[in-house]
Design an enzyme around this catalytic site. Sequence first.
Site, PDB file in Angstrom:
ATOM      1  N   TYR A  51     -16.569  -8.685   7.898  1.00 33.95           N
ATOM      2  CA  TYR A  51     -16.432  -7.981   6.625  1.00 33.95           C
ATOM      3  C   TYR A  51     -17.750  -7.350   6.177  1.00 33.95           C
ATOM      4  O   TYR A  51     -18.770  -8.053   6.023  1.00 33.95           O
ATOM      5  CB  TYR A  51     -15.941  -8.922   5.511  1.00 33.95           C
ATOM      6  CG  TYR A  51     -14.628  -9.615   5.800  1.00 33.95           C
ATOM      7  CD1 TYR A  51     -13.732  -9.134   6.758  1.00 33.95           C
ATOM      8  CD2 TYR A  51     -14.266 -10.764   5.113  1.00 33.95           C
ATOM      9  CE1 TYR A  51     -12.529  -9.776   7.013  1.00 33.95           C
ATOM     10  CE2 TYR A  51     -13.061 -11.416   5.359  1.00 33.95           C
ATOM     11  CZ  TYR A  51     -12.203 -10.911   6.311  1.00 33.95           C
ATOM     12  OH  TYR A  51     -11.019 -11.562   6.564  1.00 33.95           O
ATOM     13  N   GLY A 198      -1.728 -12.269   2.755  1.00 35.27           N
ATOM     14  CA  GLY A 198      -0.731 -11.224   2.535  1.00 35.27           C
ATOM     15  C   GLY A 198       0.501 -11.661   1.777  1.00 35.27           C
ATOM     16  O   GLY A 198       1.591 -11.136   2.022  1.00 35.27           O
ATOM     17  N   LEU A 205       5.317  -7.178  -3.576  1.00 38.33           N
ATOM     18  CA  LEU A 205       5.862  -8.364  -4.233  1.00 38.33           C
ATOM     19  C   LEU A 205       5.094  -8.731  -5.496  1.00 38.33           C
ATOM     20  O   LEU A 205       5.185  -9.835  -5.995  1.00 38.33           O
ATOM     21  CB  LEU A 205       5.874  -9.543  -3.249  1.00 38.33           C
ATOM     22  CG  LEU A 205       6.790  -9.339  -2.035  1.00 38.33           C
ATOM     23  CD1 LEU A 205       6.609 -10.466  -1.029  1.00 38.33           C
ATOM     24  CD2 LEU A 205       8.249  -9.226  -2.460  1.00 38.33           C
ATOM     25  N   LYS A 208       4.334  -4.858  -9.859  1.00 40.11           N
ATOM     26  CA  LYS A 208       4.530  -3.400  -9.714  1.00 40.11           C
ATOM     27  C   LYS A 208       5.389  -3.105  -8.488  1.00 40.11           C
ATOM     28  O   LYS A 208       5.286  -2.046  -7.886  1.00 40.11           O
ATOM     29  CB  LYS A 208       3.176  -2.713  -9.583  1.00 40.11           C
ATOM     30  CG  LYS A 208       2.288  -2.864 -10.809  1.00 40.11           C
ATOM     31  CD  LYS A 208       0.964  -2.158 -10.614  1.00 40.11           C
ATOM     32  CE  LYS A 208       0.079  -2.285 -11.858  1.00 40.11           C
ATOM     33  NZ  LYS A 208      -1.236  -1.619 -11.679  1.00 40.11           N
TER      34      LYS A 208
END
Length: 303
Positions: A51, A198, A205, A208
């Site tokens: 990352y 996830g 889910l 929105k």
Amino acid sequence: MKRRRLGASDLYVTELGLGCMSIGTDELSSRKIIEAALEEGINYFDTADLYDFGENEKIVGSALKDVREQVIIATKVGNCWKQDRSGWSWDPSKAYIKEAVKNSLKRLGTDYIDLYQLHGGTIEDPIDETIEAFEELKAEGLIRYYGISSIRPNVIREYVRKSEMVSVMMQYSMLDRRPEEEALPLLHEKGISAVTRGPLAKGLLSDKLLEKVSEKGYLDYSYEELRKTLGLLKEKVGAGRSFTEVALQYNLANPAVASVVAGASSAEQIRGNAKAVKSQPLTDQEVELIKDLTKNNIYPEHR
């Protein structure tokens, strides 16, 4: 916040973990996100050497320095950035892992890593050699425990059979139920924890949900199937409560799951996710209803 035991280890992780990939590289704003997580009682922080070219580990380590003994830091290894940073290559060799851990420790500013995870992997990897590297790092005290981050059923089975890993990180949600068939029952049987990522399916889910539907669909859901499924889920399960609650509680309802690792790009997101995890668990009937309304996906690939 409630904690669950990670496999057969003596690590007890909070039901919500912070996936640090999304906190960004601005030290001030990323520190606010991590501080909000600590305020909500979160003790599990997941990063990776991949990352932001290692910058994420530096930020995470710095922000957690004063509470190091109270938190669980997980990072990952196996992806090696090219010198020009144009991409990365895969290296699960013992030599690379034992060198990479030193760099992660330095960036994190700590002398041990609580959970060191292989960041991917295929069945063609030198799995015995990889396991040997992790076991030696444990014996040397540089890591406390190890696991893998993988959605490949054949790879997971090999590590279950051959290693003393305590966890497997994998993608899992109401729209991606692939782990339910092959991975989660095996892990539960063997006393190995799943750490899920996830859970909100790229925002589908979240609260929105219908705004996030793309014409491309999602996994094996077409656009129309998604709209219909999400509408039914909202109507029959999500009435009267945050849909983020439903999504996170669905993951936590599986007995193999120790922690749900969710990313956050703001302190507000952290607080919303924490509220969802602290909410009322789903009933057995609600879980079964969700399964009736969604696809029982399987892994046709990722072997």
